[in-house]
Scaffold this motif. Structure first.
Motif, PDB file in Angstrom:
ATOM      1  N   GLY A  49       0.912  -1.166  -0.186  1.00  0.00           N
ATOM      2  CA  GLY A  49       0.064   0.067  -0.043  1.00  0.00           C
ATOM      3  C   GLY A  49       0.894   1.236  -0.141  1.00  0.00           C
ATOM      4  O   GLY A  49       1.201   1.687   1.036  1.00  0.00           O
ATOM      5  N   ALA A  50       1.124   1.622  -1.276  1.00  0.00           N
ATOM      6  CA  ALA A  50       2.174   2.935  -1.382  1.00  0.00           C
ATOM      7  C   ALA A  50       1.379   4.113  -1.258  1.00  0.00           C
ATOM      8  O   ALA A  50       1.761   5.145  -0.552  1.00  0.00           O
ATOM      9  CB  ALA A  50       3.087   2.837  -2.598  1.00  0.00           C
ATOM     10  N   ALA A  51       0.051   4.363  -1.847  1.00  0.00           N
ATOM     11  CA  ALA A  51      -0.356   5.381  -2.085  1.00  0.00           C
ATOM     12  C   ALA A  51      -1.295   5.675  -0.628  1.00  0.00           C
ATOM     13  O   ALA A  51      -1.858   4.862   0.007  1.00  0.00           O
ATOM     14  CB  ALA A  51      -1.516   5.287  -3.066  1.00  0.00           C
ATOM     15  N   HIS A  92     -12.571   8.396   2.127  1.00  0.00           N
ATOM     16  CA  HIS A  92     -12.273   7.086   1.627  1.00  0.00           C
ATOM     17  C   HIS A  92     -11.302   6.921   0.720  1.00  0.00           C
ATOM     18  O   HIS A  92     -11.305   6.361  -0.424  1.00  0.00           O
ATOM     19  CB  HIS A  92     -13.738   6.497   0.897  1.00  0.00           C
ATOM     20  CG  HIS A  92     -14.955   6.711   1.775  1.00  0.00           C
ATOM     21  ND1 HIS A  92     -14.885   6.077   3.144  1.00  0.00           N
ATOM     22  CD2 HIS A  92     -16.138   7.188   1.731  1.00  0.00           C
ATOM     23  CE1 HIS A  92     -15.968   6.159   3.707  1.00  0.00           C
ATOM     24  NE2 HIS A  92     -16.907   6.974   3.026  1.00  0.00           N
ATOM     25  N   GLY A  93     -10.236   7.742   0.995  1.00  0.00           N
ATOM     26  CA  GLY A  93      -8.992   7.749   0.043  1.00  0.00           C
ATOM     27  C   GLY A  93      -8.260   6.382   0.200  1.00  0.00           C
ATOM     28  O   GLY A  93      -8.199   5.652   1.184  1.00  0.00           O
ATOM     29  N   PRO A  94      -6.991   6.243  -0.699  1.00  0.00           N
ATOM     30  CA  PRO A  94      -6.065   5.090  -0.430  1.00  0.00           C
ATOM     31  C   PRO A  94      -5.547   5.260   0.857  1.00  0.00           C
ATOM     32  O   PRO A  94      -5.076   6.326   1.253  1.00  0.00           O
ATOM     33  CB  PRO A  94      -5.365   5.154  -1.586  1.00  0.00           C
ATOM     34  CG  PRO A  94      -5.326   6.503  -2.086  1.00  0.00           C
ATOM     35  CD  PRO A  94      -6.868   6.936  -1.941  1.00  0.00           C
ATOM     36  N   ARG A  95      -5.122   4.441   1.544  1.00  0.00           N
ATOM     37  CA  ARG A  95      -4.288   4.256   2.900  1.00  0.00           C
ATOM     38  C   ARG A  95      -3.220   3.229   2.799  1.00  0.00           C
ATOM     39  O   ARG A  95      -3.389   2.025   2.188  1.00  0.00           O
ATOM     40  CB  ARG A  95      -5.286   3.885   4.156  1.00  0.00           C
ATOM     41  CG  ARG A  95      -6.459   5.016   4.158  1.00  0.00           C
ATOM     42  CD  ARG A  95      -6.348   6.128   4.589  1.00  0.00           C
ATOM     43  NE  ARG A  95      -5.641   6.347   6.115  1.00  0.00           N
ATOM     44  CZ  ARG A  95      -5.166   7.211   6.561  1.00  0.00           C
ATOM     45  NH1 ARG A  95      -5.101   8.611   6.088  1.00  0.00           N
ATOM     46  NH2 ARG A  95      -4.885   7.356   7.789  1.00  0.00           N
ATOM     47  N   ASN A  96      -2.277   3.725   3.153  1.00  0.00           N
ATOM     48  CA  ASN A  96      -0.955   2.840   3.551  1.00  0.00           C
ATOM     49  C   ASN A  96      -1.161   1.796   4.359  1.00  0.00           C
ATOM     50  O   ASN A  96      -0.089   1.131   4.492  1.00  0.00           O
ATOM     51  CB  ASN A  96       0.445   3.627   3.395  1.00  0.00           C
ATOM     52  CG  ASN A  96       0.435   4.532   4.446  1.00  0.00           C
ATOM     53  OD1 ASN A  96      -0.342   4.323   5.341  1.00  0.00           O
ATOM     54  ND2 ASN A  96       1.382   5.310   4.567  1.00  0.00           N
ATOM     55  N   ASP A  97      -2.069   1.956   5.144  1.00  0.00           N
ATOM     56  CA  ASP A  97      -2.162   1.040   6.247  1.00  0.00           C
ATOM     57  C   ASP A  97      -3.161  -0.270   6.000  1.00  0.00           C
ATOM     58  O   ASP A  97      -3.435  -0.939   7.043  1.00  0.00           O
ATOM     59  CB  ASP A  97      -2.227   1.646   7.706  1.00  0.00           C
ATOM     60  CG  ASP A  97      -3.685   2.628   7.705  1.00  0.00           C
ATOM     61  OD1 ASP A  97      -4.150   2.405   6.360  1.00  0.00           O
ATOM     62  OD2 ASP A  97      -4.128   3.109   8.473  1.00  0.00           O
TER      63      ASP A  97
END
Length: 227
Positions: A49-51, A92-97
């Motif tokens: 999960g980079a973004a 609800h955006g991308p999460r690196n966790d």
């Protein structure tokens, strides 16, 4: 146990012997839905999960109320870092966790590997080579070997295919062979014990070196799972 017989070639492309393959490894029926499920799970588990998008609580600033609640004829707002504001947080955006891991049973992995190997074998995309005798790392020797092996009926694309031509599986680690093929972007060399389902699906051919030991290593995978 039912066996399948096939030819074994030397690195000069000449047939030198034959080998009987266990049907439990190379005679498994194709199951596209099962393979899709396993491959999707494996690739998802390998995903990083980079973004990462900040929520309204992570965006700097916005602590002061933009304007008073009433009297201005404007909509009510409590923070300039609300998701509906430019420069605000993301909903609800991308999460690196986020955890993308998907569990795949070990027996399912082994069965999927056998299924793909069986299809490669049936489709004539698997070549068995008795050994690769490289005394030193030489790209020239590797190129000559590919040229000779491409003379085997059905394997002409070994030297012509520009991308993902072959996955060469060695029975043991061989630095000379690995370095000799290092300059070929369309060839991957790896030990049989590290053979990867996703990798072999991406290559046209699978070349198995020293098949007797390699087949034992493959059979050992299911033996290990049953213990």
């Amino acid at each position: 146990m039912t066996t399948l017989k096939t030819s074994v070639y030397n690195q000069n492309g000449k047939e030198v012997s034959s080998i009987e393959l266990p049907e439990s490894v190379f005679g498994v029926a194709w199951n596209a839905d099962f393979i899709h499920q396993v491959v999707t799970s494996l690739t998802s588990s390998a995903r990083e999960g980079a973004a990462h998008a900040k929520t309204r609580g992570e965006v700097r600033g916005g602590g002061r109320k933009p304007w008073k609640q009433k009297g201005l004829g404007k909509a009510r707002h409590g923070s300039s870092r609300s998701p509906i504001w430019v420069g605000g947080g993301t909903t609800h955006g991308p999460r690196n966790d986020k955890n993308y891991d998907r569990k795949v049973n070990k027996k399912a992995k082994v069965k999927a590997l056998y299924t793909v190997l069986s299809k490669k074998f049936r489709d004539g995309e698997m070549l068995f080579v008795d050994s690769l005798a490289f005394t030193e790392p030489k790209t020239k020797i590797a190129r000559e070997t590919l040229t000779h092996l491409s003379e085997v009926k059905g394997f002409m694309a070994l030297k012509n295919k520009r991308n993902n031509a072959a996955y060469i599986a060695l029975d043991t680690k061989n630095v000379a062979v690995e370095k000799s093929f290092a300059n070929f972007s369309n060839i991957t060399v790896a030990e049989m014990r590290n053979i990867n389902l996703v990798d072999i699906l991406n290559y046209k051919f699978v070349v198995i070196v020293n098949p007797e030991n390699a087949v034992k290593a493959l059979e050992g995978k299911v033996t290990a799972q049953n213990k």
